[in-house]
Design a protein around this motif. Sequence first.
Motif, PDB file in Angstrom:
ATOM      1  N   UNK A  26       0.832  -1.210   0.000  1.00  0.00           N
ATOM      2  CA  UNK A  26       0.000   0.000   0.000  1.00  0.00           C
ATOM      3  C   UNK A  26       0.863   1.255   0.000  1.00  0.00           C
ATOM      4  N   UNK A  27       0.543   2.167  -0.896  1.00  0.00           N
ATOM      5  CA  UNK A  27       1.243   3.435  -0.946  1.00  0.00           C
ATOM      6  C   UNK A  27       2.635   3.376  -1.545  1.00  0.00           C
ATOM      7  N   UNK A  28       3.016   2.220  -2.079  1.00  0.00           N
ATOM      8  CA  UNK A  28       4.348   2.070  -2.671  1.00  0.00           C
ATOM      9  C   UNK A  28       4.211   1.542  -4.099  1.00  0.00           C
ATOM     10  N   UNK A  66       7.124 -11.662   3.389  1.00  0.00           N
ATOM     11  CA  UNK A  66       7.898 -10.917   2.410  1.00  0.00           C
ATOM     12  C   UNK A  66       7.395  -9.496   2.265  1.00  0.00           C
ATOM     13  N   UNK A  67       6.068  -9.326   2.278  1.00  0.00           N
ATOM     14  CA  UNK A  67       5.493  -7.987   2.184  1.00  0.00           C
ATOM     15  C   UNK A  67       5.912  -7.130   3.377  1.00  0.00           C
ATOM     16  N   UNK A  68       5.845  -7.709   4.575  1.00  0.00           N
ATOM     17  CA  UNK A  68       6.197  -6.950   5.779  1.00  0.00           C
ATOM     18  C   UNK A  68       7.671  -6.570   5.771  1.00  0.00           C
ATOM     19  N   UNK A  69       8.540  -7.503   5.405  1.00  0.00           N
ATOM     20  CA  UNK A  69       9.970  -7.210   5.412  1.00  0.00           C
ATOM     21  C   UNK A  69      10.326  -6.186   4.336  1.00  0.00           C
ATOM     22  N   UNK A  70       9.715  -6.309   3.160  1.00  0.00           N
ATOM     23  CA  UNK A  70       9.959  -5.333   2.090  1.00  0.00           C
ATOM     24  C   UNK A  70       9.511  -3.942   2.527  1.00  0.00           C
ATOM     25  N   UNK A  71       8.334  -3.861   3.140  1.00  0.00           N
ATOM     26  CA  UNK A  71       7.828  -2.567   3.600  1.00  0.00           C
ATOM     27  C   UNK A  71       8.737  -1.979   4.672  1.00  0.00           C
ATOM     28  N   UNK A 193       3.746  -7.098  12.760  1.00  0.00           N
ATOM     29  CA  UNK A 193       2.918  -6.347  11.821  1.00  0.00           C
ATOM     30  C   UNK A 193       1.811  -7.239  11.254  1.00  0.00           C
ATOM     31  N   UNK A 194       0.672  -6.642  10.991  1.00  0.00           N
ATOM     32  CA  UNK A 194      -0.428  -7.348  10.336  1.00  0.00           C
ATOM     33  C   UNK A 194      -0.237  -7.298   8.828  1.00  0.00           C
ATOM     34  N   UNK A 195      -0.494  -8.414   8.167  1.00  0.00           N
ATOM     35  CA  UNK A 195      -0.355  -8.472   6.711  1.00  0.00           C
ATOM     36  C   UNK A 195      -1.117  -9.682   6.205  1.00  0.00           C
ATOM     37  N   UNK A 196      -1.068  -9.887   4.908  1.00  0.00           N
ATOM     38  CA  UNK A 196      -1.636 -11.087   4.300  1.00  0.00           C
ATOM     39  C   UNK A 196      -0.889 -11.366   3.011  1.00  0.00           C
TER      40      UNK A 196
END
Length: 226
Positions: A26-28, A66-71, A193-196
């Motif tokens: 989101x936002x990236x 992966x999404x959380x770590x990238x963010x 962190x929350x993610x999916x």
Amino acid sequence: MISPELQIALGRVLPDAELSVQSVLPGRDLFLALIRDMSLQRHLDANTARLVMNNPLYWILCWASGRVLAAYILEHPEIVRDRRVLDFGCGSGVVAIAAAMAGAAEAIACDIDPLALAATTHNARINKVSVSLSDDFESVKNTVDVILAADVLYDRENLPWLQRFVDRADMVLIADSRVRNFSVSPYKKLCEKASCTIPDMDESGEFNSVSIYTASSKGDVLRGAG
């Protein structure tokens, strides 16, 4: 444009599936070629299910960890800026791509799956960044400053890698949704962190919470962010 090589590889295992370019943060502006819709794959016949088990296509999804770590890397670019960074078990390449976007001197995507490396190359091209590739952690020469890894703790046989990472790099960050807490020195829990996963696999809610752990061979561990 979707890589014909990747689409053909997906079709060999899931004949009706298609890849599409999707936004994953989101936002990236970070985009990956991923399977279009996981809902079509939730009820597989026995033969197809066996194919999937024997040919795990980890690169067709952007996993929650992966999404959380990238963010996190994009939010804290100083972790990788001007440093040589290795993304262990890169899958779709999202973490290596984020490191490159955050200013890493070199972002190395490492995976034993040649299709994951092909997917990472394609996804890096989509995002207009450059990444290096390796199919063997031990073959990566010279200094590695930072090691990043998402979803490597699900198999206890992978735990010895935690020490190998610290032995190799000054800083290590691990993101995982399968292991909520673990006690392995010198690792410390940094944040949760929350993610999916994208596309949404309708996983159990417990897998939508991702923990990041960090360790440093120099003893200075990052502080958690909100």
